[in-house]
Design an enzyme around this catalytic site. Structure first.
Site, PDB file in Angstrom:
ATOM      1  N   CYS A 170       0.841  -1.211   0.000  1.00 38.52           N
ATOM      2  CA  CYS A 170       0.000   0.000   0.000  1.00 38.52           C
ATOM      3  C   CYS A 170       0.869   1.251   0.000  1.00 38.52           C
ATOM      4  O   CYS A 170       1.564   1.531   0.982  1.00 38.52           O
ATOM      5  CB  CYS A 170      -0.917  -0.062   1.225  1.00 38.52           C
ATOM      6  SG  CYS A 170      -1.559   1.503   1.817  1.00 38.52           S
ATOM      7  N   CYS A 190       0.291   3.864   2.681  1.00 32.30           N
ATOM      8  CA  CYS A 190       0.769   3.350   3.975  1.00 32.30           C
ATOM      9  C   CYS A 190       2.262   3.614   4.138  1.00 32.30           C
ATOM     10  O   CYS A 190       2.726   4.026   5.205  1.00 32.30           O
ATOM     11  CB  CYS A 190       0.522   1.844   4.102  1.00 32.30           C
ATOM     12  SG  CYS A 190      -1.219   1.378   4.047  1.00 32.30           S
TER      13      CYS A 190
END
Ligand code: ZN
Length: 158
Positions: A81, A84
């Site tokens: 991600c 993230c």
């Protein structure tokens, strides 16, 4: 020295904070005033705080994140991600600012799908703020530092 009259039973001068060790999950009791003095675990002797988010997984999530007196903020994330990854250093810097008022932790949602499912995580990153096994607040999306601080302050009412 003057002695203040105690107004109610059950209030102690030296409040003990119950705090699970992030390394061995032993419940430690630390006087609140000593939290900032680099307390160590009574069993494994490692630091209870090291200025870095604790990596949690299925095996230790409940023991470390769902018990004790301190609020715990969990970053639900995954390795693939992008947002993230971008958020990770913001979260580390916040841990250095806020510990030991609250515990910072991360949960890899791919490695611990059971926990992610229990919290009904639909997008990542998602932050969940817990205290004493209860969810106080959650926020999805990578936040800049100022909004992360505001989220924490609002959730904790201070
Ligand atoms: Zn320990």
């Amino acid at each position: 020295m003057s002695v203040a009259a105690s107004s109610s039973a059950g209030t102690t001068v030296n409040d003990l904070i119950t705090l699970p060790c992030p390394h061995c999950a032993t419940l430690n009791r630390v006087p609140g005033a000593r939290l900032t003095e680099n307390p160590t675990c009574g069993r494994c002797k490692q630091a209870l705080f090291n200025g870095h988010p604790v990596a949690l997984g299925s095996a230790n999530f409940d023991q470390v994140a769902m018990r004790g007196d301190l609020p715990v903020i969990v970053d639900f994330w995954a390795t693939w991600c992008g947002p993230c990854q971008h958020f990770a250093p913001v979260f580390v810097a916040a841990a250095q600012r806020h510990e030991p008022r609250l515990r910072f932790a991360k949960l890899d949602t791919d490695a611990a799908q059971d926990i992610a499912g229990r919290f009904a995580i639909r997008s990542i990153p998602t932050l969940v703020l817990l205290q004493g096994g209860r969810e106080l607040a959650r926020q999805s999306g990578a936040l800049p530092a100022g909004r992360l601080d505001a989220f924490i302050a609002e959730a904790l009412g201070r």
